[in-house]
Design a protein around this motif. Structure first.
Motif, PDB file in Angstrom:
ATOM      1  N   THR A  62       9.815   4.053  35.212  1.00 23.52           N
ATOM      2  CA  THR A  62      10.826   3.025  35.427  1.00 23.52           C
ATOM      3  C   THR A  62      10.993   2.271  34.117  1.00 23.52           C
ATOM      4  O   THR A  62      10.229   2.491  33.167  1.00 23.52           O
ATOM      5  CB  THR A  62      10.385   2.048  36.532  1.00 23.52           C
ATOM      6  OG1 THR A  62       9.293   1.259  36.024  1.00 23.52           O
ATOM      7  CG2 THR A  62       9.945   2.785  37.793  1.00 23.52           C
TER       8      THR A  62
ATOM      9  N   PHE B 141      11.678   7.139  45.958  1.00 24.46           N
ATOM     10  CA  PHE B 141      12.223   6.174  45.016  1.00 24.46           C
ATOM     11  C   PHE B 141      12.816   4.972  45.741  1.00 24.46           C
ATOM     12  O   PHE B 141      13.461   5.115  46.781  1.00 24.46           O
ATOM     13  CB  PHE B 141      13.311   6.824  44.165  1.00 24.46           C
ATOM     14  CG  PHE B 141      12.851   8.034  43.415  1.00 24.46           C
ATOM     15  CD1 PHE B 141      12.093   7.918  42.264  1.00 24.46           C
ATOM     16  CD2 PHE B 141      13.161   9.307  43.879  1.00 24.46           C
ATOM     17  CE1 PHE B 141      11.662   9.039  41.568  1.00 24.46           C
ATOM     18  CE2 PHE B 141      12.733  10.439  43.200  1.00 24.46           C
ATOM     19  CZ  PHE B 141      11.989  10.307  42.044  1.00 24.46           C
TER      20      PHE B 141
ATOM     21  N   TYR C 203      15.092   5.096  37.581  1.00 27.69           N
ATOM     22  CA  TYR C 203      13.982   6.005  37.332  1.00 27.69           C
ATOM     23  C   TYR C 203      14.358   7.067  36.310  1.00 27.69           C
ATOM     24  O   TYR C 203      15.493   7.555  36.279  1.00 27.69           O
ATOM     25  CB  TYR C 203      13.554   6.704  38.628  1.00 27.69           C
ATOM     26  CG  TYR C 203      12.977   5.765  39.661  1.00 27.69           C
ATOM     27  CD1 TYR C 203      11.610   5.498  39.711  1.00 27.69           C
ATOM     28  CD2 TYR C 203      13.804   5.129  40.575  1.00 27.69           C
ATOM     29  CE1 TYR C 203      11.085   4.627  40.650  1.00 27.69           C
ATOM     30  CE2 TYR C 203      13.291   4.247  41.519  1.00 27.69           C
ATOM     31  CZ  TYR C 203      11.928   4.001  41.550  1.00 27.69           C
ATOM     32  OH  TYR C 203      11.410   3.126  42.473  1.00 27.69           O
TER      33      TYR C 203
ATOM     34  N   SER D 232       6.740   5.067  43.807  1.00 24.28           N
ATOM     35  CA  SER D 232       7.027   4.385  42.563  1.00 24.28           C
ATOM     36  C   SER D 232       6.857   2.894  42.763  1.00 24.28           C
ATOM     37  O   SER D 232       6.727   2.428  43.890  1.00 24.28           O
ATOM     38  CB  SER D 232       8.473   4.679  42.147  1.00 24.28           C
ATOM     39  OG  SER D 232       9.351   4.181  43.118  1.00 24.28           O
TER      40      SER D 232
END
Length: 268
Positions: free
Chosen positions: A152, A167, A173, A247
């Motif tokens: 990121t 995500f 990303y 993430s």
């Protein structure tokens, strides 16, 4: 629409056959190639024929420049016309919805054969910042580096490509997709914002390839742009990765083939 992503084929026909069969059975609606279709020219037409039959779209890589950008007469004479009909459809970068697909990092000049070489670590803060600044797309998918990486703008995600990755739709990303010639591919579902890596057998053999691909800054490649093959060998179909990772600030991933809901923590 589920997207099948292939990076760095390098004319590996057994791996390509296995991946395209996998994508067909997985309900992939669009196949996207991230460049470096070619290697030394041994299986150029066969590679293109398979991709054309699958309706593949995508971008060219540094190994493809001599086939995509004004091929010289000698190159044209070496391959059927249908090859160049397909290579003309490949672009430097391609945007689909909120996704950007490119071979190298998006701030590189994809038409410059020297841009892919040198000290360009994708995981450096400077490279990440330049990549995100070069596009308004939320998702950036890149080949070239022959490794998995998720990042990121804030840092690197603790993820090595052996598990699915979900995500957060509110974050941007950068995802490096490992090479098909090393047995890797992925599907990405924009509806669920979820990437699922897969492994297949390759012509060069990947039995000894580690679960965690080496952290290379650059791919191991031969010549650039002009010499556009590998021996063939029977392939087997892959098993999907097992536990999705998350993430930073990612949403809880949904379940998929053989997948649980374990989330990996982030680093940096």
């Amino acid at each position: 629409m589920r997207i099948g992503i292939i990076a760095d084929i390098h004319e590996d026909l057994p791996a390509l056959d296995a991946v395209l069969d996998l994508f067909a059975r997985a309900g992939v609606g669009r196949v996207v190639v991230l460049g470096d279709l070619f290697f030394n020219g041994t299986h150029v037409a066969e590679t293109v024929d398979r991709l054309r039959a699958a309706g593949a779209v995508g971008v060219f890589g540094n190994h493809d420049l001599g086939m995509c950008l004004d091929p010289d007469p000698e190159v044209r004479a070496s391959h059927p016309a249908r090859v160049f009909e397909f290579t003309r459809t490949l672009s430097a970068r391609m945007e689909v919805a909120d996704c950007l697909f490119c071979h190298g990092l998006p701030h590189w000049d994809a038409t410059d054969p020297l841009a892919s070489y040198g000290d360009h670590p994708a995981d450096s803060a400077a490279s990440r910042a330049a990549a995100f600044a070069a596009t308004e797309s939320r998702m950036i998918f890149v080949g070239h580096f022959h490794r998995w990486l998720g990042a990121t703008p804030e840092g690197i995600i603790s993820w090595v490509g052996t598990t699915p990755l979900a995500f957060d739709p509110c974050h941007g990303y950068l995802v490096l997709v490992a090479a098909l010639e090393q047995g890797w591919c992925a599907t990405y579902d924009p509806a669920t914002a979820r990437l699922v890596p897969f492994r297949v057998a390759t012509a060069r053999g990947n039995a000894s390839w580690p679960t965690d691909p080496p952290r290379m800054s650059h791919p191991v490649v031969g010549s650039c742009a002009c010499r556009v093959g590998s021996p063939t060998r029977s392939s087997s179909l892959p098993s999907p990765a097992c536990s999705p990772s998350r993430s930073p600030a990612a949403t809880t991933p949904g379940t998929g083939p053989a997948c649980g809901n374990t989330a990996a923590s982030s680093s940096r």
